[in-house]
Design a protein around this motif. Sequence first.
Motif, PDB file in Angstrom:
ATOM      1  N   ALA A 171      -7.398 -20.478  21.206  1.00  0.00           N
ATOM      2  CA  ALA A 171      -7.379 -20.015  19.815  1.00  0.00           C
ATOM      3  C   ALA A 171      -7.383 -18.493  19.822  1.00  0.00           C
ATOM      4  O   ALA A 171      -8.281 -17.862  20.384  1.00  0.00           O
ATOM      5  CB  ALA A 171      -8.598 -20.541  19.062  1.00  0.00           C
ATOM      6  N   LEU A 172      -6.389 -17.900  19.181  1.00  0.00           N
ATOM      7  CA  LEU A 172      -6.178 -16.458  19.230  1.00  0.00           C
ATOM      8  C   LEU A 172      -6.191 -15.877  17.819  1.00  0.00           C
ATOM      9  O   LEU A 172      -5.459 -16.356  16.948  1.00  0.00           O
ATOM     10  CB  LEU A 172      -4.836 -16.178  19.912  1.00  0.00           C
ATOM     11  N   PHE A 173      -7.029 -14.871  17.603  1.00  0.00           N
ATOM     12  CA  PHE A 173      -7.081 -14.180  16.311  1.00  0.00           C
ATOM     13  C   PHE A 173      -6.523 -12.783  16.528  1.00  0.00           C
ATOM     14  O   PHE A 173      -7.148 -11.954  17.187  1.00  0.00           O
ATOM     15  CB  PHE A 173      -8.521 -14.112  15.797  1.00  0.00           C
ATOM     16  N   VAL A 174      -5.344 -12.510  15.966  1.00  0.00           N
ATOM     17  CA  VAL A 174      -4.656 -11.237  16.170  1.00  0.00           C
ATOM     18  C   VAL A 174      -4.647 -10.441  14.875  1.00  0.00           C
ATOM     19  O   VAL A 174      -4.287 -10.979  13.822  1.00  0.00           O
ATOM     20  CB  VAL A 174      -3.204 -11.456  16.637  1.00  0.00           C
ATOM     21  N   THR A 175      -5.018  -9.163  14.950  1.00  0.00           N
ATOM     22  CA  THR A 175      -5.038  -8.338  13.751  1.00  0.00           C
ATOM     23  C   THR A 175      -4.517  -6.928  14.041  1.00  0.00           C
ATOM     24  O   THR A 175      -4.589  -6.453  15.181  1.00  0.00           O
ATOM     25  CB  THR A 175      -6.462  -8.242  13.172  1.00  0.00           C
ATOM     26  N   THR A 176      -4.024  -6.275  13.001  1.00  0.00           N
ATOM     27  CA  THR A 176      -3.553  -4.894  13.118  1.00  0.00           C
ATOM     28  C   THR A 176      -4.660  -3.889  12.836  1.00  0.00           C
ATOM     29  O   THR A 176      -4.435  -2.683  12.967  1.00  0.00           O
ATOM     30  CB  THR A 176      -2.390  -4.643  12.138  1.00  0.00           C
ATOM     31  N   CYS A 177      -5.835  -4.343  12.448  1.00  0.00           N
ATOM     32  CA  CYS A 177      -6.934  -3.398  12.212  1.00  0.00           C
ATOM     33  C   CYS A 177      -7.653  -3.128  13.528  1.00  0.00           C
ATOM     34  O   CYS A 177      -7.462  -3.828  14.519  1.00  0.00           O
ATOM     35  CB  CYS A 177      -7.880  -3.896  11.136  1.00  0.00           C
TER      36      CYS A 177
END
Length: 229
Positions: A171-177
Amino acid sequence: MAARRRRRRLKKRTRRQLQLWGALAVGIAVVWVARHWSVVWPVLVAVLATAVVGGAGWVLLRAHRLAVGEDRAWRAQEEARVRELSMAEVDALSWQEFEAYVADLCRRDGCTKVVVSGKSGDLGADVVGYMADGRKLVIQCKKYAPHRSVSSQDMQKFVGTARLEHGADVALFVTTCRSFTKAALGLALRQDIVALHRDLLGAWAKGAHLETLMPLNGRGGGTRRRLPP
């Protein structure tokens, strides 16, 4: 007073005696060296040469270590700058384009059957695919402004669906912040969610393989202190 004067005279006498003995020792040493100069001078030359070579070596070693340290610091700053320049292009994407971009990165790193949801109501599964070794990959993508942080509420929603609803092995949580809140990151670590913030996403965009980034899981932040948003 008389006792003090005696102590002073004794100190002066002792000082003169030490000076005389020192002068005598120096005189004897000079005479001995003069008589045995043929034996002494090679030793003196060797000692001086060793001192010069050792001193030069120490100076060179110190200069080398300083140069290496400065080079490492420069490389770290340059890598951060390059990552941030690549992220400027990512920032210009819409949230739908960002999800497609993340899917392309997965395909580049050998993931198969990668599908992009591209719609709301996907229960956190913005991108779904399979790692090269067959594990199911489920990704939540959050395109936030660089100064924002992923909240605990965002992470809770993904934790609740990633495995129970979608059967994720990874499970991968990707963000630009640039960061996750302390609560969000703690939850991710406890629930085995891989948290990729802006710095790690920038490294992924510049060619780092997903498998090498996953063990970092939220670490490596700090671009905000060096670069403007």
